[in-house]
Write a protein that holds these residues in place. Sequence first.
Motif, mmCIF file in Angstrom:
data_model
loop_
_atom_site.group_PDB
_atom_site.id
_atom_site.type_symbol
_atom_site.label_atom_id
_atom_site.label_comp_id
_atom_site.label_asym_id
_atom_site.label_seq_id
_atom_site.Cartn_x
_atom_site.Cartn_y
_atom_site.Cartn_z
ATOM 1 N N GLU A 78 0.806 -1.216 0.000
ATOM 2 C CA GLU A 78 0.000 0.000 0.000
ATOM 3 C C GLU A 78 0.842 1.270 0.000
ATOM 4 O OE1 GLU A 78 -2.994 -0.339 3.065
ATOM 5 O OE2 GLU A 78 -3.720 -2.244 2.250
ATOM 6 N N CYS A 79 2.147 1.142 0.227
ATOM 7 C CA CYS A 79 3.013 2.315 0.120
ATOM 8 C C CYS A 79 3.132 2.765 -1.330
ATOM 9 C CB CYS A 79 4.390 2.058 0.721
ATOM 10 S SG CYS A 79 5.436 0.905 -0.204
ATOM 11 N N ILE A 80 2.760 1.888 -2.260
ATOM 12 C CA ILE A 80 2.784 2.213 -3.689
ATOM 13 C C ILE A 80 1.370 2.354 -4.257
ATOM 14 C CG2 ILE A 80 3.412 1.353 -5.992
ATOM 15 C CD1 ILE A 80 5.879 0.080 -4.741
ATOM 16 N N VAL A 81 0.499 1.398 -3.950
ATOM 17 C CA VAL A 81 -0.838 1.394 -4.571
ATOM 18 C C VAL A 81 -1.904 2.074 -3.725
ATOM 19 C CG1 VAL A 81 -0.295 -0.721 -5.826
ATOM 20 C CG2 VAL A 81 -1.497 -0.872 -3.633
ATOM 21 N N GLU A 94 -7.970 -7.228 -9.822
ATOM 22 C CA GLU A 94 -7.106 -6.101 -10.155
ATOM 23 C C GLU A 94 -6.361 -5.601 -8.920
ATOM 24 O OE1 GLU A 94 -5.169 -3.003 -12.202
ATOM 25 O OE2 GLU A 94 -6.016 -4.934 -12.794
ATOM 26 N N LYS A 95 -7.035 -5.596 -7.787
ATOM 27 C CA LYS A 95 -6.381 -5.215 -6.529
ATOM 28 C C LYS A 95 -5.193 -6.131 -6.252
ATOM 29 C CE LYS A 95 -7.366 -4.723 -1.543
ATOM 30 N NZ LYS A 95 -6.432 -5.709 -0.972
ATOM 31 N N GLU A 99 -1.228 -5.030 -6.159
ATOM 32 C CA GLU A 99 -0.453 -5.218 -4.931
ATOM 33 C C GLU A 99 0.709 -6.184 -5.142
ATOM 34 O OE1 GLU A 99 -3.936 -4.236 -1.629
ATOM 35 O OE2 GLU A 99 -3.414 -6.325 -2.044
ATOM 36 N N ASP A 100 0.489 -7.223 -5.927
ATOM 37 C CA ASP A 100 1.564 -8.181 -6.194
ATOM 38 C C ASP A 100 2.693 -7.510 -6.975
ATOM 39 O OD1 ASP A 100 2.787 -10.615 -7.957
ATOM 40 O OD2 ASP A 100 1.988 -11.356 -6.063
ATOM 41 N N GLU A 101 2.329 -6.700 -7.948
ATOM 42 C CA GLU A 101 3.320 -5.959 -8.728
ATOM 43 C C GLU A 101 4.107 -5.006 -7.831
ATOM 44 O OE1 GLU A 101 2.556 -2.564 -11.853
ATOM 45 O OE2 GLU A 101 2.290 -4.499 -12.846
ATOM 46 N N ALA A 102 3.407 -4.344 -6.927
ATOM 47 C CA ALA A 102 4.076 -3.417 -6.001
ATOM 48 C C ALA A 102 5.033 -4.167 -5.084
ATOM 49 C CB ALA A 102 3.036 -2.661 -5.175
ATOM 50 N N LEU A 120 6.456 -13.847 2.624
ATOM 51 C CA LEU A 120 5.534 -13.660 3.749
ATOM 52 C C LEU A 120 4.238 -13.005 3.288
ATOM 53 C CD1 LEU A 120 8.147 -12.480 6.393
ATOM 54 C CD2 LEU A 120 6.766 -14.563 6.559
ATOM 55 N N TYR A 121 4.364 -12.062 2.375
ATOM 56 C CA TYR A 121 3.180 -11.400 1.809
ATOM 57 C C TYR A 121 2.296 -12.420 1.094
ATOM 58 C CZ TYR A 121 0.680 -9.246 -2.109
ATOM 59 O OH TYR A 121 -0.264 -8.918 -3.051
#
Length: 201
Positions: A78-81, A94-95, A99-102, A120-121
């Motif tokens: 979430e620091c990116i998206v 899409e979420k 998030e995976d890309e970020a 871990l994510y």
Amino acid sequence: MALVLENSKILEFLELVGRLKHVKRTGWILCDINECESIAGHMYRMGLMTFLLTEENNPTKLDRFRCLQIALVHDLAECIVGDITPHCGVSPEEKHRQEDEAMQKIAGLTGIAGDRMYDLYKEYENQSSPEAKFAKDLDRYDMILQAFEYEKRENSPKKLQEFFTATEGKFDHPFIKDLVTELYKQREEFEKKVLVNGHVE
């Protein structure tokens, strides 16, 4: 030169993570909550709750350190998206893709440590371990606890009922279930006091 480049990437990583201290959680903004918590604040209390696991309330012997690690990385993307919620008009698929890309970008900045954070994510996203499931309980519990704190601050019983409704019956770990029961009890008592007195000192 390689060391300078590595340190440069680490600094970029830390600056990205630093954004989480200032990004407010979307759910509270949509509910018009003033001075609401940041994403980092949410993850911080989740992390602290892992310290509350003891021999008495942890019969399945969850790995507390792993729970802490998952709590600290589960919303890192979430620091990116940003904090994408079901009310944002973004599909779950899409979420997840964003998030995976970020997280891949974040992981790429810190080498082996980044690989660990990404794993871990994914563990949390896939709910593939008892520790990931416990972290999900912490995520939900911190949300309703925060909702109750805002209700008390604004002297508005049941104002944020939607958050309680969304999590009802979804808690799994006995320790967290006990905390949920206590929270519900205190929330009912708060509502009764407000109905009788008009406010709570």
